[in-house]
Write a protein that holds these residues in place. Structure first.
Motif, PDB file in Angstrom:
ATOM      1  N   THR A   4       0.829  -1.207   0.000  1.00  0.00           N
ATOM      2  CA  THR A   4       0.000   0.000   0.000  1.00  0.00           C
ATOM      3  C   THR A   4       0.863   1.258   0.000  1.00  0.00           C
ATOM      4  OG1 THR A   4      -1.795  -1.155   1.121  1.00  0.00           O
ATOM      5  CG2 THR A   4      -1.794   1.257   1.267  1.00  0.00           C
ATOM      6  N   HIS A  22       0.908   4.073  -2.899  1.00  0.00           N
ATOM      7  CA  HIS A  22       0.601   5.440  -2.485  1.00  0.00           C
ATOM      8  C   HIS A  22       1.684   6.420  -2.945  1.00  0.00           C
ATOM      9  CE1 HIS A  22      -1.185   8.331   0.498  1.00  0.00           C
ATOM     10  NE2 HIS A  22       0.013   8.853   0.362  1.00  0.00           N
ATOM     11  N   ASP A  72      -3.384  13.108  -1.987  1.00  0.00           N
ATOM     12  CA  ASP A  72      -3.869  12.281  -0.882  1.00  0.00           C
ATOM     13  C   ASP A  72      -5.387  12.143  -0.877  1.00  0.00           C
ATOM     14  OD1 ASP A  72      -1.448  11.466   0.252  1.00  0.00           O
ATOM     15  OD2 ASP A  72      -1.285  13.261   1.483  1.00  0.00           O
ATOM     16  N   GLU A  73      -6.091  13.214  -1.218  1.00  0.00           N
ATOM     17  CA  GLU A  73      -7.553  13.154  -1.232  1.00  0.00           C
ATOM     18  C   GLU A  73      -8.040  12.090  -2.217  1.00  0.00           C
ATOM     19  OE1 GLU A  73     -11.328  15.980  -2.424  1.00  0.00           O
ATOM     20  OE2 GLU A  73      -9.535  16.941  -1.617  1.00  0.00           O
ATOM     21  N   ARG A  74      -7.490  12.090  -3.415  1.00  0.00           N
ATOM     22  CA  ARG A  74      -7.887  11.098  -4.430  1.00  0.00           C
ATOM     23  C   ARG A  74      -7.458   9.700  -4.018  1.00  0.00           C
ATOM     24  NH1 ARG A  74     -11.429   8.871  -7.309  1.00  0.00           N
ATOM     25  NH2 ARG A  74     -10.733   8.021  -9.277  1.00  0.00           N
ATOM     26  N   LEU A  75      -6.277   9.568  -3.431  1.00  0.00           N
ATOM     27  CA  LEU A  75      -5.819   8.265  -2.956  1.00  0.00           C
ATOM     28  C   LEU A  75      -6.752   7.715  -1.882  1.00  0.00           C
ATOM     29  CD1 LEU A  75      -1.973   8.822  -2.894  1.00  0.00           C
ATOM     30  CD2 LEU A  75      -3.225   7.167  -4.301  1.00  0.00           C
ATOM     31  N   HIS A  76      -7.250   8.595  -1.026  1.00  0.00           N
ATOM     32  CA  HIS A  76      -8.194   8.174  -0.011  1.00  0.00           C
ATOM     33  C   HIS A  76      -9.478   7.656  -0.643  1.00  0.00           C
ATOM     34  CE1 HIS A  76     -10.002   7.976   3.940  1.00  0.00           C
ATOM     35  NE2 HIS A  76     -11.049   8.629   3.457  1.00  0.00           N
ATOM     36  N   GLU A  77      -9.957   8.376  -1.657  1.00  0.00           N
ATOM     37  CA  GLU A  77     -11.161   7.943  -2.388  1.00  0.00           C
ATOM     38  C   GLU A  77     -10.959   6.565  -3.013  1.00  0.00           C
ATOM     39  OE1 GLU A  77     -11.916  10.962  -5.283  1.00  0.00           O
ATOM     40  OE2 GLU A  77     -12.341  12.490  -3.765  1.00  0.00           O
ATOM     41  N   GLY A  97      -8.937   4.259  -1.881  1.00  0.00           N
ATOM     42  CA  GLY A  97      -8.604   3.269  -0.868  1.00  0.00           C
ATOM     43  C   GLY A  97      -7.126   3.014  -0.684  1.00  0.00           C
ATOM     44  N   TRP A  98      -6.288   3.930  -1.143  1.00  0.00           N
ATOM     45  CA  TRP A  98      -4.824   3.764  -1.040  1.00  0.00           C
ATOM     46  C   TRP A  98      -4.206   4.764  -0.086  1.00  0.00           C
ATOM     47  CZ3 TRP A  98      -2.843  -0.556  -2.674  1.00  0.00           C
ATOM     48  CH2 TRP A  98      -3.474  -1.256  -3.700  1.00  0.00           C
ATOM     49  N   ALA A  99      -4.978   5.322   0.807  1.00  0.00           N
ATOM     50  CA  ALA A  99      -4.437   6.286   1.767  1.00  0.00           C
ATOM     51  C   ALA A  99      -4.771   5.874   3.181  1.00  0.00           C
ATOM     52  CB  ALA A  99      -4.980   7.675   1.493  1.00  0.00           C
TER      53      ALA A  99
END
Length: 126
Positions: free
Chosen positions: A103, A107, A117-122, A124-126
């Motif tokens: 992960t 990331h 980071d916002e898009r990665l969170h969306e 599932g990689w944050a």
């Protein structure tokens, strides 16, 4: 009372063993993810400069989306740093450690491609 920063990790992998896991997980990433990496090196360090256990990895460089000119003579490569001790502190076993390393690599590589980071969170990689 002991500060959590100084708490021993659950897993006791030395630097060489941890680095082998990082290389194994890097080899498992899809070719189309790593083939586009240009002038990037992967580094394993024990901890971030501040000594904390809060940061698992770091992309140190210029994202493709922010580059105007790149690759000049003498220009140092971008770095993707994976921190050993923070990983060991949050993982209970080798399987969990491999998943967390995987992960972290995805990331940080995503940051190279300009994904925040916002898009990665969306995703599932944050």
């Amino acid at each position: 009372m002991t500060d959590d920063i100084d708490a021993p990790p659950v897993l006791g992998l030395d630097a060489a063993a941890f680095e082998r896991l990082v290389v194994d997980e890097l080899d498992r990433l899809p070719d189309d993810m790593v083939d586009g990496l240009d002038n990037v090196v992967f580094v394993v360090e024990d901890r971030p400069e501040d000594g904390s256990l809060d940061l698992l990895g770091l992309y140190d460089g210029w994202a493709l989306t922010e580059r105007e000119r790149y690759g000049g003579v003498g220009e140092l490569p971008d770095r993707i740093i994976v921190y050993r001790e923070p990983h060991l502190a949050v993982c209970a076993d080798e399987g969990e450690l491999r998943d967390e390393i995987h992960t972290t690599l995805v990331h940080e590589i995503a940051h190279f491609y300009g994904i925040d980071d916002e898009r990665l969170h969306e995703l599932g990689w944050a």
